[in-house]
Scaffold this active site. Structure first.
Site, PDB file in Angstrom:
ATOM      1  N   CYS A 148      27.242  66.875  56.634  1.00  0.00           N
ATOM      2  CA  CYS A 148      25.871  67.272  56.993  1.00  0.00           C
ATOM      3  C   CYS A 148      25.012  67.315  55.743  1.00  0.00           C
ATOM      4  O   CYS A 148      25.443  67.836  54.714  1.00  0.00           O
ATOM      5  CB  CYS A 148      25.891  68.660  57.637  1.00  0.00           C
ATOM      6  SG  CYS A 148      24.244  69.244  58.073  1.00  0.00           S
ATOM      7  N   ASN A 175      16.049  78.396  55.047  1.00  0.00           N
ATOM      8  CA  ASN A 175      17.310  77.979  55.650  1.00  0.00           C
ATOM      9  C   ASN A 175      17.224  76.484  55.889  1.00  0.00           C
ATOM     10  O   ASN A 175      16.332  76.026  56.590  1.00  0.00           O
ATOM     11  CB  ASN A 175      17.535  78.729  56.969  1.00  0.00           C
ATOM     12  CG  ASN A 175      18.722  78.208  57.770  1.00  0.00           C
ATOM     13  OD1 ASN A 175      18.738  78.301  58.984  1.00  0.00           O
ATOM     14  ND2 ASN A 175      19.718  77.649  57.107  1.00  0.00           N
ATOM     15  N   GLY A 176      18.152  75.748  55.295  1.00  0.00           N
ATOM     16  CA  GLY A 176      18.151  74.298  55.476  1.00  0.00           C
ATOM     17  C   GLY A 176      18.403  73.604  54.154  1.00  0.00           C
ATOM     18  O   GLY A 176      18.771  74.248  53.168  1.00  0.00           O
ATOM     19  N   CYS A 191      22.235  79.504  56.097  1.00  0.00           N
ATOM     20  CA  CYS A 191      21.639  80.712  55.550  1.00  0.00           C
ATOM     21  C   CYS A 191      20.978  81.424  56.707  1.00  0.00           C
ATOM     22  O   CYS A 191      20.743  80.834  57.757  1.00  0.00           O
ATOM     23  CB  CYS A 191      20.552  80.380  54.530  1.00  0.00           C
ATOM     24  SG  CYS A 191      21.199  79.639  53.025  1.00  0.00           S
ATOM     25  N   CYS A 232      20.494  66.667  66.702  1.00  0.00           N
ATOM     26  CA  CYS A 232      21.139  65.929  65.618  1.00  0.00           C
ATOM     27  C   CYS A 232      22.636  66.004  65.885  1.00  0.00           C
ATOM     28  O   CYS A 232      23.217  67.086  65.894  1.00  0.00           O
ATOM     29  CB  CYS A 232      20.808  66.563  64.264  1.00  0.00           C
ATOM     30  SG  CYS A 232      21.677  65.757  62.898  1.00  0.00           S
ATOM     31  N   ASP A 244      40.184  76.028  69.439  1.00  0.00           N
ATOM     32  CA  ASP A 244      39.288  76.347  68.322  1.00  0.00           C
ATOM     33  C   ASP A 244      37.997  75.568  68.510  1.00  0.00           C
ATOM     34  O   ASP A 244      37.939  74.609  69.285  1.00  0.00           O
ATOM     35  CB  ASP A 244      39.956  76.007  66.982  1.00  0.00           C
ATOM     36  CG  ASP A 244      39.318  76.805  65.825  1.00  0.00           C
ATOM     37  OD1 ASP A 244      38.353  77.554  66.070  1.00  0.00           O
ATOM     38  OD2 ASP A 244      39.795  76.673  64.684  1.00  0.00           O
ATOM     39  N   ASP A 245      36.960  75.984  67.786  1.00  0.00           N
ATOM     40  CA  ASP A 245      35.660  75.334  67.984  1.00  0.00           C
ATOM     41  C   ASP A 245      35.598  73.971  67.307  1.00  0.00           C
ATOM     42  O   ASP A 245      34.911  73.076  67.775  1.00  0.00           O
ATOM     43  CB  ASP A 245      34.538  76.225  67.445  1.00  0.00           C
ATOM     44  CG  ASP A 245      34.647  76.401  65.948  1.00  0.00           C
ATOM     45  OD1 ASP A 245      35.559  77.113  65.497  1.00  0.00           O
ATOM     46  OD2 ASP A 245      33.852  75.788  65.224  1.00  0.00           O
ATOM     47  N   CYS A 285      20.062  71.035  65.340  1.00  0.00           N
ATOM     48  CA  CYS A 285      21.465  70.923  64.894  1.00  0.00           C
ATOM     49  C   CYS A 285      22.406  71.419  65.991  1.00  0.00           C
ATOM     50  O   CYS A 285      22.436  72.605  66.319  1.00  0.00           O
ATOM     51  CB  CYS A 285      21.664  71.759  63.642  1.00  0.00           C
ATOM     52  SG  CYS A 285      23.394  71.947  63.206  1.00  0.00           S
ATOM     53  N   SER A 291      35.709  82.361  66.497  1.00  0.00           N
ATOM     54  CA  SER A 291      34.857  81.238  66.887  1.00  0.00           C
ATOM     55  C   SER A 291      35.359  80.499  68.128  1.00  0.00           C
ATOM     56  O   SER A 291      34.586  79.872  68.832  1.00  0.00           O
ATOM     57  CB  SER A 291      34.688  80.276  65.718  1.00  0.00           C
ATOM     58  OG  SER A 291      35.958  79.924  65.225  1.00  0.00           O
TER      59      SER A 291
HETATM   60  P1  AMP Z   1      39.368  73.356  58.504  1.00  0.00           P
HETATM   61  O1  AMP Z   1      40.566  74.028  57.987  1.00  0.00           O
HETATM   62  O2  AMP Z   1      38.547  72.797  57.361  1.00  0.00           O
HETATM   63  O3  AMP Z   1      39.633  72.311  59.542  1.00  0.00           O
HETATM   64  O4  AMP Z   1      38.422  74.474  59.135  1.00  0.00           O
HETATM   65  C1  AMP Z   1      38.255  74.597  60.483  1.00  0.00           C
HETATM   66  C2  AMP Z   1      37.807  75.999  60.776  1.00  0.00           C
HETATM   67  O5  AMP Z   1      36.622  76.311  60.060  1.00  0.00           O
HETATM   68  C3  AMP Z   1      37.518  76.202  62.251  1.00  0.00           C
HETATM   69  O6  AMP Z   1      38.263  77.304  62.671  1.00  0.00           O
HETATM   70  C4  AMP Z   1      36.035  76.486  62.324  1.00  0.00           C
HETATM   71  O7  AMP Z   1      35.801  77.623  63.110  1.00  0.00           O
HETATM   72  C5  AMP Z   1      35.594  76.743  60.926  1.00  0.00           C
HETATM   73  N1  AMP Z   1      34.397  75.965  60.563  1.00  0.00           N
HETATM   74  C6  AMP Z   1      33.931  74.844  61.095  1.00  0.00           C
HETATM   75  N2  AMP Z   1      32.829  74.416  60.455  1.00  0.00           N
HETATM   76  C7  AMP Z   1      32.585  75.306  59.497  1.00  0.00           C
HETATM   77  C8  AMP Z   1      31.569  75.436  58.515  1.00  0.00           C
HETATM   78  N3  AMP Z   1      30.602  74.527  58.371  1.00  0.00           N
HETATM   79  N4  AMP Z   1      31.644  76.499  57.712  1.00  0.00           N
HETATM   80  C9  AMP Z   1      32.608  77.392  57.823  1.00  0.00           C
HETATM   81  N5  AMP Z   1      33.594  77.317  58.713  1.00  0.00           N
HETATM   82  C10 AMP Z   1      33.587  76.284  59.554  1.00  0.00           C
END
Ligand code: AMP
Length: 446
Positions: free
Chosen positions: A383, A103-104, A2, A432, A346-347, A237, A284
């Site tokens: 989480c 937020n949390g 949030c 964390c 990707d992240d 976090c 991202s």
């Molecule tokens: P997935 O298809 O579930 O593996 O989603 C991975 C994608 O969701 C990646 O491209 C991330 O950038 C994004 N992502 C990672 N964590 C979150 C999160 N907590 N909420 C929303 N998007 C996320």
């Protein structure tokens, strides 16, 4: 997940909160609200959707009068999507009125709530935040600050809060410091926000982060800080740096963009690959892909084009909507990809659905090879402190080895940033890392 924002001592305070929430939109896209006060009355407007949809009605912001205001962007991690859960929450009690934005996630909200309900309390929402208001209202201490501190001692978990009374504004961070909260200054006004990118938008100057376990109050006597808790180990976090915060924010002393770029550089050192181009999964993955490209010497390009009118993939809460997500959001740039050996950065991988679809998309656009590089370690554990991750069962890395995940995504190769690599960037202590190592700093109720 949030965003919170508060401002004290500013004409048209609600206008600034509106802008602040707009800058924090990435932290929650389900609903938003603003509550303001002119010192006597409180004024509220909340709704579902994006900030600019909720507050675009004629005269809506002007009706939120006064020089103090707080706001909230919501993505539900606890409680359902109903209107009553949209924050800020407001209540009237024996000391007057109070509004709060959180937020949390509290880890003991259920048992505290059960106890309060047994004692006759009536809850309006099923948000964990409402227990804080009840605890303040029921405290027998005489001042608001004492009541607030007493309430905070009874709750556990992740909470960054802004709390507004008729004539003052509080900012609080939990003793573990899970979620961010920063303080800024705009002329004579004091501003608190989840992320500094919102200060930039309104022209506020960043002053400092609120410390873990700190309560800051801004009122006509100035700004005062209290540290009423015993020192706990800090657990910021790390996922805020990986995915959640905006890259232009300063988060806990570091520019998010630079941290992400370094993640890409370390990833390139740890897991090089013989390829033609590096492309990000936008947005991202962009800083990490730039880092990967710079470190590896491979050319950076945009092989996936993002439609900016779609929110974050995962932020739509149902699987059926999510199924469309990737195609709604991303389309391949065929010319860039045709006949190329592509590294796609990707992240993170959460469920694995996005990566699988992206790999297929790149291949069907003509990529000869697709090498997936992920700028964070495998997400093994859910989480409980405010990031919306699915249950352990849905987290692909909790039950599959990297090679199995590679097969599932159909990539030619897959590598993640190592946890050591991540720690070499942000440091070992004060974080964390529970989503990556399952080491939960606080017990949680199920
Ligand atoms: P997935 O298809 O579930 O593996 O989603 C991975 C994608 O969701 C990646 O491209 C991330 O950038 C994004 N992502 C990672 N964590 C979150 C999160 N907590 N909420 C929303 N998007 C996320």
């Amino acid at each position: 997940m949030c965003g919170i924002f508060g401002i004290f001592n500013k004409n048209e305070a609600s206008n600034y909160v509106y802008l602040g929430l707009h800058a924090l939109q990435h932290r929650g896209q389900e609903a938003a609200g603003i509550i303001s006060t002119d010192g006597e009355r409180f004024y509220t407007h909340k709704g579902q959707g994006l900030v600019n949809e909720i507050f675009n009605g004629k005269g809506v912001i002007a009706s939120l009068k006064g020089k103090i205001a707080i706001g909230h962007n919501r993505y539900s991690t606890f409680g359902d999507k109903s209107e009553s859960n949209i924050q800020p929450l407001y209540a009237h009690y024996d000391l007057g009125s109070v509004a709060i934005a959180h937020n949390g996630n509290l880890v003991n909200a259920l048992s505290v709530k059960r106890r309060l309900v047994n004692q006759g309390a009536i809850f309006n929402s099923n948000s964990d935040t409402e227990v804080i208001i009840h605890l303040i209202a029921r405290s027998e201490k005489s001042t608001f600050l004492e009541r607030l501190v007493e309430a905070l001692r009874l709750i556990k978990g992740a909470y960054s809060l802004v709390i507004m009374r008729e004539n003052e504004l509080y900012a609080v961070r939990d003793p573990w410091g899970f979620r961010p909260l920063s303080m800024g200054k705009l002329d004579d006004a004091v501003v608190f926000a989840s992320e500094t990118c919102s200060f930039d938008l309104i022209g506020a100057e960043f002053i400092r982060d609120i410390d873990p376990g700190e309560v800051v109050v801004a009122n006509s006597d100035g700004v005062h800080s209290f540290k009423p808790f015993e020192k706990s180990n800090e657990h910021k976090c790390v996922f805020e740096h990986i995915y959640f915060s905006r890259p232009d924010s300063m988060l806990w002393g570091h520019h998010v963009y630079s941290v992400r770029k370094e993640m890409g550089m370390i990833l390139a050192k740890e897991s090089p690959v013989d390829a033609d181009i590096v492309i990000p999964v936008p947005d991202s993955g962009v800083p990490a892909a730039i880092g990967y490209s710079q470190e590896s010497g491979l050319q950076f390009d945009f092989g996936l084009i993002r439609n900016h009118y779609v929110g974050r993939t995962f932020i739509e809460p149902t699987q059926s909507i999510r199924n469309f997500g990737v195609r709604l959001k991303l389309n391949p740039a065929r010319d860039v990809l045709k006949g190329k050996r592509v590294v796609v950065v990707d992240d993170s991988i959460v469920r694995g659905t996005t990566s699988r679809r992206i790999v297929k998309m790149l291949r069907s656009a003509g990529a000869k090879e697709v090498h997936l590089r992920i700028a964070s370690p495998p997400v093994l554990s859910p989480c409980f402190y405010g990031i919306d991750t699915p249950t352990r069962k849905e987290l692909i890395a909790s039950s599959h080895e990297v090679e199995e995940i590679r097969k599932y995504t159909t990539a030619d190769s897959l590598a993640y940033l190592s946890l050591e690599g991540l720690k070499s960037i942000v440091g070992k202590d004060g974080w964390c890392f529970a989503c990556f190592d399952g080491d939960y700093p606080l017990e949680f109720e199920r």
